[in-house]
Design a protein around this motif. Sequence first.
Motif, PDB file in Angstrom:
ATOM      1  N   GLY A  28       0.821  -1.208   0.000  1.00  0.00           N
ATOM      2  CA  GLY A  28       0.000   0.000   0.000  1.00  0.00           C
ATOM      3  C   GLY A  28       0.853   1.255   0.000  1.00  0.00           C
ATOM      4  N   CYS A  29       1.941   1.253   0.791  1.00  0.00           N
ATOM      5  CA  CYS A  29       2.871   2.390   0.804  1.00  0.00           C
ATOM      6  C   CYS A  29       3.476   2.612  -0.579  1.00  0.00           C
ATOM      7  CB  CYS A  29       4.003   2.137   1.799  1.00  0.00           C
ATOM      8  SG  CYS A  29       3.531   2.229   3.510  1.00  0.00           S
ATOM      9  N   VAL A  30       3.902   1.524  -1.209  1.00  0.00           N
ATOM     10  CA  VAL A  30       4.547   1.618  -2.525  1.00  0.00           C
ATOM     11  C   VAL A  30       3.552   2.131  -3.571  1.00  0.00           C
ATOM     12  CG1 VAL A  30       5.595   0.266  -4.375  1.00  0.00           C
ATOM     13  CG2 VAL A  30       6.276  -0.134  -2.007  1.00  0.00           C
ATOM     14  N   LEU A  31       2.300   1.658  -3.507  1.00  0.00           N
ATOM     15  CA  LEU A  31       1.269   2.143  -4.428  1.00  0.00           C
ATOM     16  C   LEU A  31       1.068   3.646  -4.256  1.00  0.00           C
ATOM     17  CD1 LEU A  31      -0.974   1.735  -6.500  1.00  0.00           C
ATOM     18  CD2 LEU A  31      -2.504   1.133  -4.606  1.00  0.00           C
ATOM     19  N   ALA A  32       1.020   4.087  -2.992  1.00  0.00           N
ATOM     20  CA  ALA A  32       0.851   5.519  -2.725  1.00  0.00           C
ATOM     21  C   ALA A  32       2.024   6.321  -3.283  1.00  0.00           C
ATOM     22  CB  ALA A  32       0.706   5.751  -1.214  1.00  0.00           C
ATOM     23  N   LEU A  33       3.239   5.821  -3.079  1.00  0.00           N
ATOM     24  CA  LEU A  33       4.421   6.518  -3.616  1.00  0.00           C
ATOM     25  C   LEU A  33       4.388   6.561  -5.143  1.00  0.00           C
ATOM     26  CD1 LEU A  33       7.190   5.082  -1.261  1.00  0.00           C
ATOM     27  CD2 LEU A  33       6.249   7.389  -1.237  1.00  0.00           C
ATOM     28  N   GLY A  34       3.899   5.484  -5.762  1.00  0.00           N
ATOM     29  CA  GLY A  34       3.790   5.453  -7.212  1.00  0.00           C
ATOM     30  C   GLY A  34       2.801   6.494  -7.729  1.00  0.00           C
TER      31      GLY A  34
END
Length: 355
Positions: free
Chosen positions: A35-41
């Motif tokens: 979820g963190c990585v998706l948000a950063l993307g």
Amino acid sequence: MTWLPHWISLGLGLAALFLLPLWWRQERWSRLLAGCVLALGLIQLHLLLTVLGRPSLPLLLLHELALYCVAPLLFLCVQSLLGMTVRRKALALHLAPLSLVAGLAALQMARPEWLLPIEKILYGASFAAGSVYALVVLKHLGQLAQPASLARVQAVAMALIVLAGLSAALLVFLGIALEHPGFPLAYGSAITALLAGGHLLYQRFPALVEVVGDELREAAEVAGLTLEPRRSQLAGIEIDAKLAELRQQLEAKHLYRDEDLTAAQLANAVGLTPHQLSELVNEHLGINIPRLIKRHRIDEARQLLVEKPALSVLEVGLTVGFSSLSSFYAAFREFEDMAPGMYRKQAAAREKLPD
């Protein structure tokens, strides 16, 4: 800056590269990290379009939602690695402010003249919230009776995040950051650097997250924290056979002598995944993988110090798999509470004593 779009695009590509493997692991911490990585993307996608001169208000809405999501999701991920229970109710509670963020962000679409004032509020509040979450993680790590070395490194990283987040929040509230042409550069570059650093670490140490989690759980157990039972990854695995194979690789083949040996390489040698090997070693040997490797190195080092006095202390350390004299000394003191040279002298003195 013609290179800036390419640099931000690299961050976007790395986010996509991380996302699916993390989600497919089907563990709570990995789903939260995904979820963190998706948000950063999503943040990088918005920044890329902004730098290219094609900003999108709908994407700005997703960007501002993503900006707030990063801190609580990362906080819950660390809690899960610590072994604490992270339930859907807790996730909903921590993400509840998203409704307010979405409402404010929607106002920007209805009233474009409110764009900058509301952006200041959302960016500043998100950076400030991230700092608060980082402070709470620091507090959790401070509760550990014997913080592991990796936990101390994480504490320093969290302290830097607190300072960076508070500084960013202050700059945004003062109206300096958002209006400065260098803001997208600093913001996007920081995210790309974070993702690139994570990618390089993962390539070099594929089981790094499991090792961090194991050390944190070990320290949390010593501190008496209530831990959530882990779902076993060893279903259908012949435990005794794998333990025997592990002993064969370490005791007969001396795999630990390779100074570059990683948990992933050791797991591959015994036909397990890094996570399965981590669980096998922790649950059935009562130790984590790095300490198991280190223990075998020190066991052989003790033997060589006594049986081969012609070898220097450095030669002994290098023979058993340490990369330097300092790392050998540190590990030997950890197990024997003395320097290897002193151990050799005491062993020689004992041999000279009459029976």
